[in-house]
Design a protein around this motif. Structure first.
Motif, mmCIF file in Angstrom:
data_model
loop_
_atom_site.group_PDB
_atom_site.id
_atom_site.type_symbol
_atom_site.label_atom_id
_atom_site.label_comp_id
_atom_site.label_asym_id
_atom_site.label_seq_id
_atom_site.Cartn_x
_atom_site.Cartn_y
_atom_site.Cartn_z
ATOM 1 N N GLY A 31 -14.442 -6.912 -9.976
ATOM 2 C CA GLY A 31 -14.573 -6.683 -8.545
ATOM 3 C C GLY A 31 -15.969 -6.188 -8.247
ATOM 4 N N HIS A 32 -16.199 -5.963 -6.962
ATOM 5 C CA HIS A 32 -17.514 -5.502 -6.552
ATOM 6 C C HIS A 32 -17.379 -4.188 -5.795
ATOM 7 N N HIS A 33 -18.162 -3.203 -6.211
ATOM 8 C CA HIS A 33 -18.125 -1.912 -5.518
ATOM 9 C C HIS A 33 -18.931 -2.049 -4.232
ATOM 10 N N ASP A 38 0.836 -1.211 0.000
ATOM 11 C CA ASP A 38 0.000 0.000 0.000
ATOM 12 C C ASP A 38 0.866 1.255 0.000
ATOM 13 N N TRP A 39 0.352 2.304 -0.644
ATOM 14 C CA TRP A 39 0.905 3.660 -0.493
ATOM 15 C C TRP A 39 -0.276 4.508 -0.078
ATOM 16 N N LEU A 40 -0.530 4.539 1.204
ATOM 17 C CA LEU A 40 -1.762 5.166 1.701
ATOM 18 C C LEU A 40 -1.923 6.605 1.244
ATOM 19 N N TYR A 88 -13.368 2.487 -4.225
ATOM 20 C CA TYR A 88 -13.175 3.505 -5.270
ATOM 21 C C TYR A 88 -12.065 3.126 -6.251
ATOM 22 N N TYR A 89 -11.093 2.343 -5.764
ATOM 23 C CA TYR A 89 -9.917 2.003 -6.581
ATOM 24 C C TYR A 89 -10.287 1.215 -7.833
ATOM 25 N N LEU A 90 -11.469 0.559 -7.808
ATOM 26 C CA LEU A 90 -11.866 -0.246 -8.974
ATOM 27 C C LEU A 90 -12.028 0.616 -10.226
HETATM 28 P P1 NAD Z 1 -11.163 -7.482 -0.109
HETATM 29 O O1 NAD Z 1 -10.493 -8.781 0.071
HETATM 30 O O2 NAD Z 1 -12.009 -6.939 0.994
HETATM 31 O O3 NAD Z 1 -12.109 -7.535 -1.413
HETATM 32 C C1 NAD Z 1 -11.603 -7.914 -2.658
HETATM 33 C C2 NAD Z 1 -12.687 -7.791 -3.719
HETATM 34 O O4 NAD Z 1 -13.704 -8.746 -3.470
HETATM 35 C C3 NAD Z 1 -13.387 -6.440 -3.757
HETATM 36 O O5 NAD Z 1 -13.718 -6.126 -5.106
HETATM 37 C C4 NAD Z 1 -14.658 -6.701 -2.952
HETATM 38 O O6 NAD Z 1 -15.705 -5.800 -3.241
HETATM 39 C C5 NAD Z 1 -14.973 -8.115 -3.400
HETATM 40 N N1 NAD Z 1 -15.833 -8.817 -2.448
HETATM 41 C C6 NAD Z 1 -15.736 -8.849 -1.103
HETATM 42 N N2 NAD Z 1 -16.738 -9.576 -0.576
HETATM 43 C C7 NAD Z 1 -17.489 -10.011 -1.616
HETATM 44 C C8 NAD Z 1 -18.665 -10.806 -1.733
HETATM 45 N N3 NAD Z 1 -19.294 -11.320 -0.672
HETATM 46 N N4 NAD Z 1 -19.149 -11.056 -2.969
HETATM 47 C C9 NAD Z 1 -18.530 -10.568 -4.072
HETATM 48 N N5 NAD Z 1 -17.418 -9.798 -4.024
HETATM 49 C C10 NAD Z 1 -16.904 -9.538 -2.816
HETATM 50 O O7 NAD Z 1 -10.023 -6.503 -0.516
HETATM 51 P P2 NAD Z 1 -9.923 -4.892 -0.579
HETATM 52 O O8 NAD Z 1 -9.687 -4.328 0.758
HETATM 53 O O9 NAD Z 1 -11.036 -4.316 -1.387
HETATM 54 O O10 NAD Z 1 -8.540 -4.834 -1.383
HETATM 55 C C11 NAD Z 1 -8.054 -3.666 -1.946
HETATM 56 C C12 NAD Z 1 -6.552 -3.634 -1.797
HETATM 57 O O11 NAD Z 1 -6.048 -2.541 -2.551
HETATM 58 C C13 NAD Z 1 -6.124 -3.404 -0.353
HETATM 59 O O12 NAD Z 1 -4.934 -4.079 -0.088
HETATM 60 C C14 NAD Z 1 -5.902 -1.887 -0.314
HETATM 61 O O13 NAD Z 1 -5.013 -1.469 0.707
HETATM 62 C C15 NAD Z 1 -5.314 -1.699 -1.701
HETATM 63 N N6 NAD Z 1 -5.372 -0.285 -2.138
HETATM 64 C C16 NAD Z 1 -4.269 0.473 -1.967
HETATM 65 C C17 NAD Z 1 -4.273 1.802 -2.329
HETATM 66 C C18 NAD Z 1 -3.035 2.629 -2.086
HETATM 67 O O14 NAD Z 1 -2.097 2.072 -1.500
HETATM 68 N N7 NAD Z 1 -2.975 3.897 -2.500
HETATM 69 C C19 NAD Z 1 -5.429 2.382 -2.886
HETATM 70 C C20 NAD Z 1 -6.545 1.576 -3.066
HETATM 71 C C21 NAD Z 1 -6.515 0.227 -2.684
#
Ligand code: NAD
Length: 339
Positions: free
Chosen positions: A110-112, A80-82, A118-120
């Motif tokens: 992915g799922h919003h 991550d780069w928060l 938002y990253y999607l």
């Molecule tokens: P997650 O494991 O919670 O979810 C992964 C995906 O699965 C998502 O699209 C979510 O909506 C989907 N999902 C979850 N439950 C579901 C369900 N029951 N049915 C269907 N789909 C489902 O992971 P996450 O937290 O969304 O992962 C994002 C990653 O990206 C994290 O590691 C975050 O830190 C990283 N990120 C980093 C930055 C940054 O560093 N600037 C910015 C954005 C995201």
């Protein structure tokens, strides 16, 4: 097999990999010849939000798949780069480019689920496929049940091999530590429940650097017990941010540099406010960068009620990334990349 895309990208933390994740992965395998599984929050310190390391997450996911399917998946860790989506995006673009070698047949899936998704929508160069929500499954709720021993509340939400992995993990020290940490955080948040509004905490951190070394402390309290952190703490009612930062710095490290010199060594400051940066609750930190000079690193000593202080070279610090508390490495990198 007739697929619509050459590559499917699926981003997640998979903490743990549940039936909703598995369903999406299977959908990706139907839509694309190969799937790039981006494993986010790589090298984050283990906490109740990110309990399992990269290798454990890969092993769990692989255990859900047969040999042939595994050959179609690329596991790609991304840290991550928060405070910079651009750096995070650059890492993903680079890694995807290495695998896809110029292909334009790429879909992100992915799922919003909420604002954190938002990253999607940061990938205009690729198609996007909304997968929909499956069975009302939340990783956060699964972890809550797991760390409080409510097996009946998560068992049917996971592939059986993952349940088995979690059962085995229960015998580890890390599981015990995480259960205690979870309890601590629950009690901490409970104590604030009576406040008329959810609290916003204000903290200060000191980034003291001399000759490529940073002054760090080892946390002796929860959360993050045992992790390396910047000296710092909560603002008191009667002090300014700078006074609070200097007080915490002195208390926690007993840095042998006179206060006026420390005050005069502040060369920069910055607010760090990523909403999810602390598991305790919303916490905004004011970090101060103190650049010291001299031939020898000044003496330090951890006080009894705080943490053991130590100068650490930047190289050693980067090598121990998964030992660093919250976003403190990113705070350090912010300052050292400028001065
Ligand atoms: P997650 O494991 O919670 O979810 C992964 C995906 O699965 C998502 O699209 C979510 O909506 C989907 N999902 C979850 N439950 C579901 C369900 N029951 N049915 C269907 N789909 C489902 O992971 P996450 O937290 O969304 O992962 C994002 C990653 O990206 C994290 O590691 C975050 O830190 C990283 N990120 C980093 C930055 C940054 O560093 N600037 C910015 C954005 C995201």
């Amino acid at each position: 097999m007739q697929t619509q895309y050459q590559y499917g990208i699926y981003i997640g933390r998979f903490q743990p990999f549940h039936l909703g994740h598995l369903r999406t992965l299977n959908l990706a395998l139907q839509k694309a010849e190969e799937v790039i599984l981006i494993l986010g929050s790589y090298r984050a310190a283990a906490d109740t939000r990110n309990p399992w390391q990269l290798e454990e997450r890969i092993a769990m996911i692989q255990a859900c798949l047969d040999h042939q399917t595994r050959q179609r998946i690329h596991f790609v860790p991304v840290r991550d780069w928060l405070y910079s989506d651009n750096l995070w995006l650059a890492a993903i673009q680079q890694k995807v480019q290495e695998i896809t070698e110029g292909s334009e047949s790429i879909v992100v899936m992915g799922h919003h689920k909420d604002a954190s998704s938002y990253y999607l929508h940061l990938f205009p160069q690729w198609d996007f496929l909304e997968t929909g929500y499956y069975l009302n499954l939340h990783s956060r709720q699964i972890r809550a049940a797991y760390f409080t021993g409510q097996e009946q509340d998560y068992r049917d939400k996971l592939p059986p091999v993952i349940t088995h992995f979690l059962e085995q993990f229960k015998t580890s020290d890390r599981y015990q530590q995480l259960c205690e940490e979870y309890r601590f955080l629950q009690e901490y948040q409970q104590a604030w429940k009576k406040a008329p509004y959810p609290p916003v905490f204000v903290t200060m951190d000191a980034v003291v650097v001399q000759s490529g070394h940073v002054l760090m402390v080892r946390r002796k309290a929860r959360p993050g017990l045992g992790l390396m952190a910047l000296p710092g703490g909560f603002l008191r009612q009667e002090e300014t941010l700078v006074e609070g930062m200097l007080r915490e710095l002195k208390e926690e490290t007993r840095l042998k540099v006179p206060l006026p010199v420390l005050r005069g060594s502040i060369v920069d400051s910055q607010v760090f406010d990523a909403p999810g940066r602390s598991l305790r609750g919303r916490t905004i930190t004011h970090a101060y960068f103190l650049q010291l000079s001299g031939e020898e690193l000044p003496a330090v000593k951890g006080s009894d009620d705080a943490q053991k202080a130590k100068w650490i070279s930047l190289a050693d610090l980067y090598a121990q990334e998964e030992q660093i508390y919250e976003d403190h490495l990113q705070i350090i990198q912010h300052f050292v990349s400028r001065v």
